[in-house]
Scaffold this active site. Sequence first.
Site, PDB file in Angstrom:
ATOM      1  N   HIS A 156      12.709  -5.678   3.214  1.00  0.00           N
ATOM      2  CA  HIS A 156      13.696  -6.141   2.233  1.00  0.00           C
ATOM      3  C   HIS A 156      13.191  -6.224   0.785  1.00  0.00           C
ATOM      4  O   HIS A 156      13.995  -6.164  -0.140  1.00  0.00           O
ATOM      5  CB  HIS A 156      14.332  -7.474   2.660  1.00  0.00           C
ATOM      6  CG  HIS A 156      13.508  -8.687   2.372  1.00  0.00           C
ATOM      7  ND1 HIS A 156      12.557  -9.160   3.243  1.00  0.00           N
ATOM      8  CD2 HIS A 156      13.497  -9.545   1.322  1.00  0.00           C
ATOM      9  CE1 HIS A 156      11.999 -10.249   2.730  1.00  0.00           C
ATOM     10  NE2 HIS A 156      12.550 -10.503   1.562  1.00  0.00           N
ATOM     11  N   ASP A 157      11.885  -6.348   0.582  1.00  0.00           N
ATOM     12  CA  ASP A 157      11.376  -6.446  -0.792  1.00  0.00           C
ATOM     13  C   ASP A 157      10.705  -5.162  -1.271  1.00  0.00           C
ATOM     14  O   ASP A 157      10.128  -5.138  -2.361  1.00  0.00           O
ATOM     15  CB  ASP A 157      10.384  -7.615  -0.913  1.00  0.00           C
ATOM     16  CG  ASP A 157      11.104  -8.956  -1.094  1.00  0.00           C
ATOM     17  OD1 ASP A 157      12.227  -8.965  -1.640  1.00  0.00           O
ATOM     18  OD2 ASP A 157      10.547  -9.985  -0.675  1.00  0.00           O
ATOM     19  N   ASP A 200      15.578 -15.042   4.244  1.00  0.00           N
ATOM     20  CA  ASP A 200      14.714 -14.898   3.067  1.00  0.00           C
ATOM     21  C   ASP A 200      14.650 -16.229   2.305  1.00  0.00           C
ATOM     22  O   ASP A 200      13.575 -16.721   1.935  1.00  0.00           O
ATOM     23  CB  ASP A 200      15.292 -13.782   2.184  1.00  0.00           C
ATOM     24  CG  ASP A 200      14.415 -13.435   0.993  1.00  0.00           C
ATOM     25  OD1 ASP A 200      13.190 -13.563   1.095  1.00  0.00           O
ATOM     26  OD2 ASP A 200      14.979 -13.018  -0.040  1.00  0.00           O
ATOM     27  N   HIS A 204       5.270 -12.634   3.956  1.00  0.00           N
ATOM     28  CA  HIS A 204       6.655 -13.027   3.689  1.00  0.00           C
ATOM     29  C   HIS A 204       7.681 -12.174   4.458  1.00  0.00           C
ATOM     30  O   HIS A 204       8.442 -12.721   5.256  1.00  0.00           O
ATOM     31  CB  HIS A 204       6.910 -13.029   2.177  1.00  0.00           C
ATOM     32  CG  HIS A 204       8.340 -13.117   1.810  1.00  0.00           C
ATOM     33  ND1 HIS A 204       9.130 -14.219   2.120  1.00  0.00           N
ATOM     34  CD2 HIS A 204       9.170 -12.234   1.196  1.00  0.00           C
ATOM     35  CE1 HIS A 204      10.365 -14.002   1.696  1.00  0.00           C
ATOM     36  NE2 HIS A 204      10.415 -12.809   1.130  1.00  0.00           N
ATOM     37  N   GLU A 210      12.625  -3.684  -4.404  1.00  0.00           N
ATOM     38  CA  GLU A 210      12.577  -4.608  -5.549  1.00  0.00           C
ATOM     39  C   GLU A 210      11.162  -4.767  -6.117  1.00  0.00           C
ATOM     40  O   GLU A 210      10.987  -4.864  -7.321  1.00  0.00           O
ATOM     41  CB  GLU A 210      13.122  -5.977  -5.103  1.00  0.00           C
ATOM     42  CG  GLU A 210      13.361  -6.925  -6.253  1.00  0.00           C
ATOM     43  CD  GLU A 210      14.064  -8.192  -5.803  1.00  0.00           C
ATOM     44  OE1 GLU A 210      15.114  -8.083  -5.148  1.00  0.00           O
ATOM     45  OE2 GLU A 210      13.549  -9.285  -6.089  1.00  0.00           O
ATOM     46  N   ASP A 211      10.176  -4.792  -5.256  1.00  0.00           N
ATOM     47  CA  ASP A 211       8.832  -5.180  -5.706  1.00  0.00           C
ATOM     48  C   ASP A 211       7.753  -4.106  -5.603  1.00  0.00           C
ATOM     49  O   ASP A 211       6.588  -4.387  -5.895  1.00  0.00           O
ATOM     50  CB  ASP A 211       8.370  -6.416  -4.920  1.00  0.00           C
ATOM     51  CG  ASP A 211       9.194  -7.638  -5.275  1.00  0.00           C
ATOM     52  OD1 ASP A 211       9.681  -7.715  -6.415  1.00  0.00           O
ATOM     53  OD2 ASP A 211       9.362  -8.515  -4.409  1.00  0.00           O
TER      54      ASP A 211
HETATM   55 ZN    ZN Z   1      11.987 -11.879   0.045  1.00  0.00          ZN
END
Ligand code: ZN
Length: 232
Positions: free
Chosen positions: A72-73, A133, A46, A76-77
Site C-alpha cells: 500500500h505504500d 493502516d 509497517h 506513495e513512498d
Molecule cells: Zn501505511
Amino acid sequence: MMSKKYPLKPPTALDPGLLLKSIHFACIKHRDQRRKNEIAAPYINHPIGVAQILWTEGRVRDIDVLQAAILHDTVEDTDTTHQELVKEFGHKVANIVKDVTDDKSMPKDKRKRHQVEHAKHISQQAKVVKLADKLYNLRDLKECPPSGWDVKRIQGYFVWCQAVVKSVSGSNHLLEAALKDLFATGAFVMKSDITSGACLHYDCVPKDTDLTEFLEAYYDAMSIAGKTEDNC
Ligand code: ZN
C-alpha cells in the site's frame, strides 16, 4: 448470506505464493527506509503489520486486499509506479493501492483535508486497507511517538484519523470497533520535564474539546513549512 465473521468475503483459496511475491516486492522497494518513530524501525514492519491486522483482527480473507495492504505504500513512498503494480499484480490489487495513495505534490494540510473527503469515495477493499493502516499507525504513535512531536501534534493526528475513519465506516466492523475503543480510551505518556524525567498521561483524543476546531488548528499547523512527513 454474508457471514458477520467475514466482513468482506468468505475464505477463498489463498495462494501463499502471491503473498510472498508481494512481501518480496515491498521489501525490495522499502529496503532503505525507516519508520519515523523513535526507534527508527525498518519501514517494511509497517505494511506487513497492516496485512497482519487485516488477517488476525479484521478476519479479512480476500487475497487482493492482503496483497494491496503489503504494497500500500510502495507508490506513495518509493519509485514504484501504478503501471508496475498492474504488470506485477494485476489491476485489482493495483487499483486498491491507487485508492489509498496520497498525492504528495499537494501541500500537506490540503492533502490531509483531501484524504478525509476522498476516503468516502474509494472501493470497499481500499476502505478496509485504510482502516488497518490507521490502526497500525495510531498504535505505533501511542506507544512510540516520533521524536519532536509534541502533545498537540499527536492528538491532532488522532483527531484527523478519527475523521478519516468516519469516512470509511461500514467497511469492517471488527477494525472499526478496535479504532473506536482506541479513540475513546487511548492514552499516551510524554516526558514533561527532560531533566527530571517526569511523565504525564494524555488522552489520545482530547476530552471536552471542540474537535472540529481542534482539527482546523491541526490543518493550520500542518500548513507551516518545514513540518516533517508523518510517515503515514
Ligand atoms: Zn501505511
